[in-house]
Design a protein around this motif. Structure first.
Motif, PDB file in Angstrom:
ATOM      1  N   ASP A   1       0.801  -1.258   0.002  1.00 40.98           N
ATOM      2  CA  ASP A   1      -0.047  -0.076  -0.070  1.00 40.98           C
ATOM      3  C   ASP A   1       1.124   1.071   0.111  1.00 40.98           C
ATOM      4  O   ASP A   1       2.123   1.008   0.202  1.00 40.98           O
ATOM      5  CB  ASP A   1      -0.673   0.086   1.250  1.00 40.98           C
ATOM      6  CG  ASP A   1      -2.339   0.543   0.856  1.00 40.98           C
ATOM      7  OD1 ASP A   1      -2.588   1.150   0.098  1.00 40.98           O
ATOM      8  OD2 ASP A   1      -3.121   0.112   1.751  1.00 40.98           O
ATOM      9  N   ARG A   2       0.426   2.236  -0.248  1.00 37.08           N
ATOM     10  CA  ARG A   2       1.079   3.441  -0.623  1.00 37.08           C
ATOM     11  C   ARG A   2       0.595   4.832  -0.084  1.00 37.08           C
ATOM     12  O   ARG A   2      -0.586   4.890  -0.155  1.00 37.08           O
ATOM     13  CB  ARG A   2       1.392   3.691  -2.045  1.00 37.08           C
ATOM     14  CG  ARG A   2       2.229   2.683  -2.753  1.00 37.08           C
ATOM     15  CD  ARG A   2       2.031   3.059  -4.492  1.00 37.08           C
ATOM     16  NE  ARG A   2       2.969   1.918  -5.105  1.00 37.08           N
ATOM     17  CZ  ARG A   2       2.078   0.665  -5.414  1.00 37.08           C
ATOM     18  NH1 ARG A   2       0.666   0.744  -5.153  1.00 37.08           N
ATOM     19  NH2 ARG A   2       2.751  -0.061  -6.280  1.00 37.08           N
ATOM     20  N   PHE A   3       1.293   5.483   0.708  1.00 35.05           N
ATOM     21  CA  PHE A   3       0.605   6.610   1.481  1.00 35.05           C
ATOM     22  C   PHE A   3       1.716   7.856   1.460  1.00 35.05           C
ATOM     23  O   PHE A   3       2.910   7.543   1.598  1.00 35.05           O
ATOM     24  CB  PHE A   3       0.406   6.329   3.063  1.00 35.05           C
ATOM     25  CG  PHE A   3      -0.619   5.136   3.394  1.00 35.05           C
ATOM     26  CD1 PHE A   3      -2.078   5.587   3.305  1.00 35.05           C
ATOM     27  CD2 PHE A   3      -0.135   3.981   3.142  1.00 35.05           C
ATOM     28  CE1 PHE A   3      -3.011   4.705   3.429  1.00 35.05           C
ATOM     29  CE2 PHE A   3      -1.205   2.991   3.481  1.00 35.05           C
ATOM     30  CZ  PHE A   3      -2.498   3.210   3.361  1.00 35.05           C
ATOM     31  N   VAL A   4       1.182   8.981   1.539  1.00 35.39           N
ATOM     32  CA  VAL A   4       1.846  10.510   1.421  1.00 35.39           C
ATOM     33  C   VAL A   4       1.063  11.266   2.654  1.00 35.39           C
ATOM     34  O   VAL A   4      -0.273  11.501   2.509  1.00 35.39           O
ATOM     35  CB  VAL A   4       1.950  11.084   0.143  1.00 35.39           C
ATOM     36  CG1 VAL A   4       2.426  12.387   0.667  1.00 35.39           C
ATOM     37  CG2 VAL A   4       2.947  10.177  -0.828  1.00 35.39           C
ATOM     38  N   PHE A   5       1.877  11.582   3.531  1.00 35.52           N
ATOM     39  CA  PHE A   5       1.287  12.543   4.648  1.00 35.52           C
ATOM     40  C   PHE A   5       2.069  13.823   4.605  1.00 35.52           C
ATOM     41  O   PHE A   5       3.117  13.728   4.599  1.00 35.52           O
ATOM     42  CB  PHE A   5       1.531  11.948   6.007  1.00 35.52           C
ATOM     43  CG  PHE A   5       0.659  10.682   6.214  1.00 35.52           C
ATOM     44  CD1 PHE A   5      -0.673  10.672   6.675  1.00 35.52           C
ATOM     45  CD2 PHE A   5       1.333   9.268   5.832  1.00 35.52           C
ATOM     46  CE1 PHE A   5      -1.396   9.418   6.618  1.00 35.52           C
ATOM     47  CE2 PHE A   5       0.251   8.281   5.948  1.00 35.52           C
ATOM     48  CZ  PHE A   5      -0.870   8.235   6.389  1.00 35.52           C
TER      49      PHE A   5
ATOM     50  N   ASP B   1      -2.573  10.206  -8.269  1.00 36.45           N
ATOM     51  CA  ASP B   1      -2.334   8.952  -8.411  1.00 36.45           C
ATOM     52  C   ASP B   1      -3.394   8.097  -7.748  1.00 36.45           C
ATOM     53  O   ASP B   1      -3.062   8.246  -6.336  1.00 36.45           O
ATOM     54  CB  ASP B   1      -1.050   8.673  -8.432  1.00 36.45           C
ATOM     55  CG  ASP B   1      -0.604   6.824  -9.208  1.00 36.45           C
ATOM     56  OD1 ASP B   1      -1.599   6.234  -8.829  1.00 36.45           O
ATOM     57  OD2 ASP B   1       0.152   7.042  -9.836  1.00 36.45           O
ATOM     58  N   GLN B   2      -4.358   7.426  -8.083  1.00 40.70           N
ATOM     59  CA  GLN B   2      -5.320   6.788  -7.166  1.00 40.70           C
ATOM     60  C   GLN B   2      -4.604   5.501  -6.418  1.00 40.70           C
ATOM     61  O   GLN B   2      -4.837   4.884  -5.571  1.00 40.70           O
ATOM     62  CB  GLN B   2      -6.417   6.165  -8.306  1.00 40.70           C
ATOM     63  CG  GLN B   2      -7.261   7.283  -8.687  1.00 40.70           C
ATOM     64  CD  GLN B   2      -7.922   8.174  -7.653  1.00 40.70           C
ATOM     65  OE1 GLN B   2      -8.426   7.904  -6.919  1.00 40.70           O
ATOM     66  NE2 GLN B   2      -7.790   9.586  -8.085  1.00 40.70           N
ATOM     67  N   ARG B   3      -3.341   5.239  -6.764  1.00 38.49           N
ATOM     68  CA  ARG B   3      -2.529   4.063  -6.050  1.00 38.49           C
ATOM     69  C   ARG B   3      -2.032   4.482  -4.788  1.00 38.49           C
ATOM     70  O   ARG B   3      -1.565   3.876  -4.133  1.00 38.49           O
ATOM     71  CB  ARG B   3      -1.650   3.572  -6.971  1.00 38.49           C
ATOM     72  CG  ARG B   3      -2.035   2.769  -8.268  1.00 38.49           C
ATOM     73  CD  ARG B   3      -0.955   2.539  -9.252  1.00 38.49           C
ATOM     74  NE  ARG B   3      -0.224   3.652  -9.572  1.00 38.49           N
ATOM     75  CZ  ARG B   3       0.922   3.394 -10.319  1.00 38.49           C
ATOM     76  NH1 ARG B   3       1.436   2.426 -10.516  1.00 38.49           N
ATOM     77  NH2 ARG B   3       1.383   4.685 -10.653  1.00 38.49           N
ATOM     78  N   VAL B   4      -2.050   5.696  -4.663  1.00 38.25           N
ATOM     79  CA  VAL B   4      -1.354   6.466  -3.512  1.00 38.25           C
ATOM     80  C   VAL B   4      -2.442   7.221  -2.675  1.00 38.25           C
ATOM     81  O   VAL B   4      -3.248   8.115  -3.206  1.00 38.25           O
ATOM     82  CB  VAL B   4      -0.276   7.558  -4.085  1.00 38.25           C
ATOM     83  CG1 VAL B   4       0.253   8.006  -2.508  1.00 38.25           C
ATOM     84  CG2 VAL B   4       0.639   6.832  -4.782  1.00 38.25           C
ATOM     85  N   ASN B   5      -2.642   6.830  -1.233  1.00 34.02           N
ATOM     86  CA  ASN B   5      -3.613   7.481  -0.324  1.00 34.02           C
ATOM     87  C   ASN B   5      -2.610   8.768   0.061  1.00 34.02           C
ATOM     88  O   ASN B   5      -1.714   8.753   0.964  1.00 34.02           O
ATOM     89  CB  ASN B   5      -4.052   6.732   0.807  1.00 34.02           C
ATOM     90  CG  ASN B   5      -4.574   5.108  -0.028  1.00 34.02           C
ATOM     91  OD1 ASN B   5      -5.765   5.339  -0.325  1.00 34.02           O
ATOM     92  ND2 ASN B   5      -3.835   4.313  -0.012  1.00 34.02           N
ATOM     93  N   ALA B   6      -3.144  10.092  -0.289  1.00 32.85           N
ATOM     94  CA  ALA B   6      -2.420  11.204   0.129  1.00 32.85           C
ATOM     95  C   ALA B   6      -3.277  12.209   1.162  1.00 32.85           C
ATOM     96  O   ALA B   6      -4.498  12.210   1.005  1.00 32.85           O
ATOM     97  CB  ALA B   6      -2.142  12.087  -1.185  1.00 32.85           C
ATOM     98  N   PHE B   7      -2.668  12.641   2.409  1.00 31.72           N
ATOM     99  CA  PHE B   7      -3.467  13.207   3.074  1.00 31.72           C
ATOM    100  C   PHE B   7      -2.562  14.709   3.673  1.00 31.72           C
ATOM    101  O   PHE B   7      -1.280  14.429   3.362  1.00 31.72           O
ATOM    102  CB  PHE B   7      -3.588  12.420   4.617  1.00 31.72           C
ATOM    103  CG  PHE B   7      -4.240  11.131   4.529  1.00 31.72           C
ATOM    104  CD1 PHE B   7      -5.708  11.167   4.858  1.00 31.72           C
ATOM    105  CD2 PHE B   7      -3.569  10.021   3.873  1.00 31.72           C
ATOM    106  CE1 PHE B   7      -6.285   9.766   4.712  1.00 31.72           C
ATOM    107  CE2 PHE B   7      -4.254   8.927   3.808  1.00 31.72           C
ATOM    108  CZ  PHE B   7      -5.576   8.694   4.307  1.00 31.72           C
TER     109      PHE B   7
END
Length: 310
Positions: free
Chosen positions: A229-233, A257-263
């Motif tokens: 899974d991929r995340f950016v905070f 990019d829908q593969r990355v969950n960004a917050f």
């Protein structure tokens, strides 16, 4: 979702407010929290002080991470065994002469040829712009530093399942390397150097804002990698309009990019930040009015987002 509170709450853990942060960093390094060299340096600050300010959040997050790891490794019923407890589902087979009709508790071995589960890939993008230092009277840089300490401390020992880096952004750069992927700081002395780097850069960099560029860069870099899974905070003090960044541009970046969950966590109340929050997908943008709450808010959102499926 907004973090309730009143602007102006001081974190009181780092180099203090305003221009006083310039040139002196975040204080003395320590060998380990509570160790022999965790006492304050000549400027009165230590890594122990920063650690203590988020001690509870660190402990809570480590409990969650440990539980997630235990769940993945938990023992299951191994069937088709030659000894153990009789498997009710194999009674007919037993009558027919089958010997492997037992089951026992154990850890399922990795099947040869099956891919190992990839670690989760995380990128933490933290504001170290000049305004963070200049406006540290409300403790925003102190609390951002404490949040970075929370990340480094909580993930120690869990690197096999969580691969992370920590990047700073300011008017000078959208990619100040604070912690490189695969090279987490090994001890409190190394973690203190990361914190000092944050204060030093914020105290001396040119004015400007790279929130948008840093967000896009982090998302694109993380998207390139194989991961479970991929995340950016992202943490920013939200000077968007001042530098020509529209709420739409920031919202689009979060969905690059829908593969990355960004917050993104915007520090202090700001109309532009609120517009981004309203336009973005639910639960992706948070306005932190009381900066003292930043580490605790981050810990809650992180646990809910990253550990939802473990």
């Amino acid at each position: 979702i907004r973090a309730a509170g009143t602007a102006g709450g001081r974190g009181g853990v780092g180099a203090g407010g305003g221009a006083g942060a310039r040139g002196r960093g975040a204080g003395g390094a320590s060998q380990a929290p509570g160790g022999d060299d965790s006492r304050p340096s000549e400027d009165g600050f230590s890594y122990q002080k920063i650690y203590d300010s988020v001690r509870q959040e660190i402990a809570q997050l480590r409990v969650v991470l440990a539980a997630a790891e235990a769940k993945e490794r938990e023992r299951t019923w191994l069937r088709n065994q030659s000894q153990g407890e009789l498997d009710d589902a194999k009674l007919v087979d037993g009558i027919a002469g089958e010997r492997n009709v037992f089951r026992r508790r154990g850890r399922r071995e990795q099947v040869h040829g099956h891919a190992q589960r990839q670690p989760k890939r995380l990128s933490f993008v933290v504001d170290v712009s000049s305004s963070m230092s200049r406006m540290n009277g409300d403790g925003r840089l102190d609390r951002a530093a404490a949040t970075v300490a929370l990340v480094m401390e909580a993930f120690a020992g869990f690197e096999a399942r969580f691969s992370y880096d920590i990047i700073g952004h300011s008017g000078e750069t959208d990619a100040l390397s604070l912690v490189a992927k695969g090279s987490p700081p090994a001890d409190a002395n190394a973690r203190m150097k990361v914190i000092r780097h944050m204060y030093y850069h914020s105290g001396y960099c040119m004015s400007g804002d790279s929130t948008l560029a840093a967000t896009l860069r982090a998302i694109r870099e993380v998207a390139k990698e194989d991961a479970d899974d991929r995340f950016v905070f992202v943490v920013s003090d939200a000077n968007l309009a001042q530098y020509g960044v529209s709420p739409k541009a920031m919202t689009d970046a979060l969905q690059e990019d829908q593969r990355v969950n960004a917050f993104v966590f915007f520090i202090a109340e700001d109309d532009q930040a609120e517009e981004v929050r309203r336009a973005a997908p639910p639960g992706r943008v948070f306005t932190v009015i009381d900066v003292a709450e930043l580490p605790a808010i981050f810990r809650r959102i992180f646990a809910a987002a990253v550990l939802r499926d473990v």
